[in-house]
Design a protein around this motif. Sequence first.
Motif, PDB file in Angstrom:
ATOM      1  N   GLN A 138      12.003  23.247  12.675  1.00  0.00           N
ATOM      2  CA  GLN A 138      10.959  22.539  11.935  1.00  0.00           C
ATOM      3  C   GLN A 138      10.003  21.761  12.821  1.00  0.00           C
ATOM      4  O   GLN A 138       8.843  21.566  12.462  1.00  0.00           O
ATOM      5  N   SER A 139      10.458  21.286  13.979  1.00  0.00           N
ATOM      6  CA  SER A 139       9.573  20.493  14.823  1.00  0.00           C
ATOM      7  C   SER A 139       9.907  20.736  16.283  1.00  0.00           C
ATOM      8  O   SER A 139      10.991  21.227  16.622  1.00  0.00           O
ATOM      9  N   VAL A 140       8.948  20.381  17.146  1.00  0.00           N
ATOM     10  CA  VAL A 140       9.143  20.518  18.588  1.00  0.00           C
ATOM     11  C   VAL A 140       8.489  19.325  19.266  1.00  0.00           C
ATOM     12  O   VAL A 140       7.406  18.888  18.868  1.00  0.00           O
ATOM     13  N   TYR A 141       9.181  18.777  20.264  1.00  0.00           N
ATOM     14  CA  TYR A 141       8.596  17.707  21.066  1.00  0.00           C
ATOM     15  C   TYR A 141       8.959  17.942  22.525  1.00  0.00           C
ATOM     16  O   TYR A 141      10.131  18.126  22.863  1.00  0.00           O
ATOM     17  N   VAL A 142       7.935  17.937  23.388  1.00  0.00           N
ATOM     18  CA  VAL A 142       8.127  18.167  24.813  1.00  0.00           C
ATOM     19  C   VAL A 142       8.201  16.814  25.517  1.00  0.00           C
ATOM     20  O   VAL A 142       7.275  16.003  25.421  1.00  0.00           O
ATOM     21  N   ARG A 143       9.288  16.592  26.228  1.00  0.00           N
ATOM     22  CA  ARG A 143       9.465  15.339  26.949  1.00  0.00           C
ATOM     23  C   ARG A 143       8.637  15.347  28.236  1.00  0.00           C
ATOM     24  O   ARG A 143       8.197  16.405  28.708  1.00  0.00           O
ATOM     25  N   SER A 144       8.455  14.180  28.829  1.00  0.00           N
ATOM     26  CA  SER A 144       7.665  14.069  30.053  1.00  0.00           C
ATOM     27  C   SER A 144       8.305  14.801  31.225  1.00  0.00           C
ATOM     28  O   SER A 144       7.622  15.166  32.174  1.00  0.00           O
ATOM     29  N   ASN A 145       9.614  15.045  31.159  1.00  0.00           N
ATOM     30  CA  ASN A 145      10.296  15.790  32.220  1.00  0.00           C
ATOM     31  C   ASN A 145      10.306  17.296  31.976  1.00  0.00           C
ATOM     32  O   ASN A 145      10.921  18.049  32.733  1.00  0.00           O
ATOM     33  N   GLY A 146       9.631  17.752  30.925  1.00  0.00           N
ATOM     34  CA  GLY A 146       9.540  19.169  30.623  1.00  0.00           C
ATOM     35  C   GLY A 146      10.595  19.682  29.666  1.00  0.00           C
ATOM     36  O   GLY A 146      10.479  20.804  29.165  1.00  0.00           O
ATOM     37  N   ASP A 147      11.646  18.906  29.408  1.00  0.00           N
ATOM     38  CA  ASP A 147      12.663  19.315  28.448  1.00  0.00           C
ATOM     39  C   ASP A 147      12.096  19.268  27.030  1.00  0.00           C
ATOM     40  O   ASP A 147      11.085  18.601  26.769  1.00  0.00           O
ATOM     41  N   ILE A 148      12.769  19.954  26.120  1.00  0.00           N
ATOM     42  CA  ILE A 148      12.281  20.083  24.746  1.00  0.00           C
ATOM     43  C   ILE A 148      13.322  19.567  23.760  1.00  0.00           C
ATOM     44  O   ILE A 148      14.518  19.830  23.900  1.00  0.00           O
ATOM     45  N   LEU A 149      12.833  18.841  22.748  1.00  0.00           N
ATOM     46  CA  LEU A 149      13.621  18.495  21.578  1.00  0.00           C
ATOM     47  C   LEU A 149      13.112  19.342  20.417  1.00  0.00           C
ATOM     48  O   LEU A 149      11.898  19.475  20.219  1.00  0.00           O
ATOM     49  N   THR A 150      14.011  19.912  19.648  1.00  0.00           N
ATOM     50  CA  THR A 150      13.609  20.661  18.459  1.00  0.00           C
ATOM     51  C   THR A 150      14.585  20.346  17.340  1.00  0.00           C
ATOM     52  O   THR A 150      15.765  20.074  17.577  1.00  0.00           O
ATOM     53  N   THR A 195       3.818  23.254  16.852  1.00  0.00           N
ATOM     54  CA  THR A 195       3.316  23.538  18.198  1.00  0.00           C
ATOM     55  C   THR A 195       3.204  22.239  19.001  1.00  0.00           C
ATOM     56  O   THR A 195       2.930  21.183  18.448  1.00  0.00           O
ATOM     57  N   MET A 196       3.392  22.355  20.322  1.00  0.00           N
ATOM     58  CA  MET A 196       3.116  21.221  21.216  1.00  0.00           C
ATOM     59  C   MET A 196       2.938  21.737  22.633  1.00  0.00           C
ATOM     60  O   MET A 196       3.647  22.656  23.076  1.00  0.00           O
ATOM     61  N   PHE A 197       1.974  21.143  23.365  1.00  0.00           N
ATOM     62  CA  PHE A 197       1.700  21.547  24.733  1.00  0.00           C
ATOM     63  C   PHE A 197       2.706  20.941  25.706  1.00  0.00           C
ATOM     64  O   PHE A 197       3.260  19.863  25.476  1.00  0.00           O
ATOM     65  N   GLY A 198       2.918  21.677  26.823  1.00  0.00           N
ATOM     66  CA  GLY A 198       3.759  21.184  27.895  1.00  0.00           C
ATOM     67  C   GLY A 198       3.160  19.954  28.546  1.00  0.00           C
ATOM     68  O   GLY A 198       1.953  19.690  28.437  1.00  0.00           O
ATOM     69  N   ARG A 199       4.005  19.194  29.269  1.00  0.00           N
ATOM     70  CA  ARG A 199       3.566  17.927  29.850  1.00  0.00           C
ATOM     71  C   ARG A 199       3.727  17.873  31.369  1.00  0.00           C
ATOM     72  O   ARG A 199       3.281  16.920  31.998  1.00  0.00           O
ATOM     73  N   ASP A 216       2.859  19.008  35.246  1.00  0.00           N
ATOM     74  CA  ASP A 216       1.577  19.331  35.874  1.00  0.00           C
ATOM     75  C   ASP A 216       1.303  20.830  35.865  1.00  0.00           C
ATOM     76  O   ASP A 216       0.151  21.257  35.696  1.00  0.00           O
ATOM     77  N   ASN A 217       2.335  21.644  36.032  1.00  0.00           N
ATOM     78  CA  ASN A 217       2.147  23.093  36.078  1.00  0.00           C
ATOM     79  C   ASN A 217       2.383  23.751  34.724  1.00  0.00           C
ATOM     80  O   ASN A 217       2.514  24.977  34.640  1.00  0.00           O
ATOM     81  N   ASP A 218       2.445  22.932  33.666  1.00  0.00           N
ATOM     82  CA  ASP A 218       2.809  23.477  32.361  1.00  0.00           C
ATOM     83  C   ASP A 218       1.887  23.011  31.247  1.00  0.00           C
ATOM     84  O   ASP A 218       2.158  23.250  30.078  1.00  0.00           O
ATOM     85  N   THR A 219       0.787  22.366  31.588  1.00  0.00           N
ATOM     86  CA  THR A 219      -0.064  21.769  30.559  1.00  0.00           C
ATOM     87  C   THR A 219      -0.865  22.806  29.773  1.00  0.00           C
ATOM     88  O   THR A 219      -1.412  22.473  28.716  1.00  0.00           O
ATOM     89  N   ASP A 220      -0.962  24.043  30.283  1.00  0.00           N
ATOM     90  CA  ASP A 220      -1.644  25.100  29.530  1.00  0.00           C
ATOM     91  C   ASP A 220      -0.688  25.890  28.653  1.00  0.00           C
ATOM     92  O   ASP A 220      -1.103  26.823  27.960  1.00  0.00           O
ATOM     93  N   THR A 221       0.583  25.544  28.700  1.00  0.00           N
ATOM     94  CA  THR A 221       1.595  26.243  27.908  1.00  0.00           C
ATOM     95  C   THR A 221       1.787  25.550  26.569  1.00  0.00           C
ATOM     96  O   THR A 221       2.031  24.343  26.507  1.00  0.00           O
ATOM     97  N   LEU A 222       1.656  26.322  25.499  1.00  0.00           N
ATOM     98  CA  LEU A 222       1.891  25.812  24.158  1.00  0.00           C
ATOM     99  C   LEU A 222       3.254  26.300  23.693  1.00  0.00           C
ATOM    100  O   LEU A 222       3.534  27.505  23.693  1.00  0.00           O
TER     101      LEU A 222
END
Length: 362
Positions: free
Chosen positions: A47-59, A306-310, A312-318
């Motif tokens: 139902q939801s996605v959140y990208v942490r500042s370290n690149g890990d994901i919560l869903t 949807t949420m974008f990566g955080r 530096d090398n992942d900010t174009d990744t949705l």
Amino acid sequence: MKLFYWSKILYLVSFLAPTFAGVFAGGLSPQVPHRLIHQFPVMTWLQSVYVRSNGDILTSTASPDASVYYVSGVVTGEPVVSLLHRFEGLNVTTAMVEYEPDVYIVIAGQQSTIGRGINGTFGMWQLDFRPTVQTNPGSPNITELVHFTEGGLCSGFDRLPHAPHILLVSDTTIGGVWRVDLRSRQLDLAIEDIHMRPLPWALTQAGITNLHIRNGYIYFTNSYEATVYRLAITEDGYAAHDGDSEVVKKVRSLFVDNFDFGPRGGDTIWAASHANNQLLAITSDGEDTVVLGTPNEMTLAGPVATMFGRLDNDTDTLYVVTDGGLLTAVNGTTVEGGKIVAVDTRPFFKSLLSDASELEDL
């Protein structure tokens, strides 16, 4: 059984309606590069996605239970998925946001069927990673902060830029926005608008779903209208006195769910065209494009959020999470487990630059 009954109805409607996106818009949609991060078992609705500042994901999940999962090593090609928390006695988690560094707010509650919340069961829970962020980042302290005793299905929220302890929360059942002060634990129904209300013909009592606060406005979706609106608000989170919601974009879709802006804070809206199995990009000039998925393929079977990566090398990744086709089974019959898909958005913007160059050459 009710879920699959409505799923087949939605599929037939989307197949017959000539205005919907996908094959009706002139063949297969462009397929930007994408890769599977992780797929969950069948009947799992993410139902939801959140990208942490370290690149890990919560869903989080809306079926078969109310759970939050932690995904580490997302960019390594070898992600590790673990159950972070299951809310006992509840069966849906709807949204997440980072309140303070390493502190997250999650909405959870009960629904009678998918999309039909039980009034008075929803609350906001705090997931505090700070005590264990170094030793065990997958084990937060969890506390309920606020309970919506008069609320319905609360489905999305965001922080006020000038007062991040105040959250605006969309209530899709009531058709309004709650204002929640996390310091005082007080809440009030701060915003109501005609376009936030559930539609009388909708299959579920769903009005406003997702919302984002941006440049003095709240942007929100009314999913069954397949429309993104915006409404001017005050700095303290109430509707501006002369404010009425205005259409940002109505898209060709049966059901538009959550969305994100980006990349890197940009103005393009990336919306999950849930029932059409597609990802849409809506640019600031109002043009909408299907960038991934078709109604009859499993590429994005029921994209939800949807949420974008955080990094530096992942900010174009949705990052896109799906329901596996539980809302609208692909081809009316096929479902799979919900999944996390990483989408490279760079080719989309390159195509815009190419189109602009071609126009200048004319």
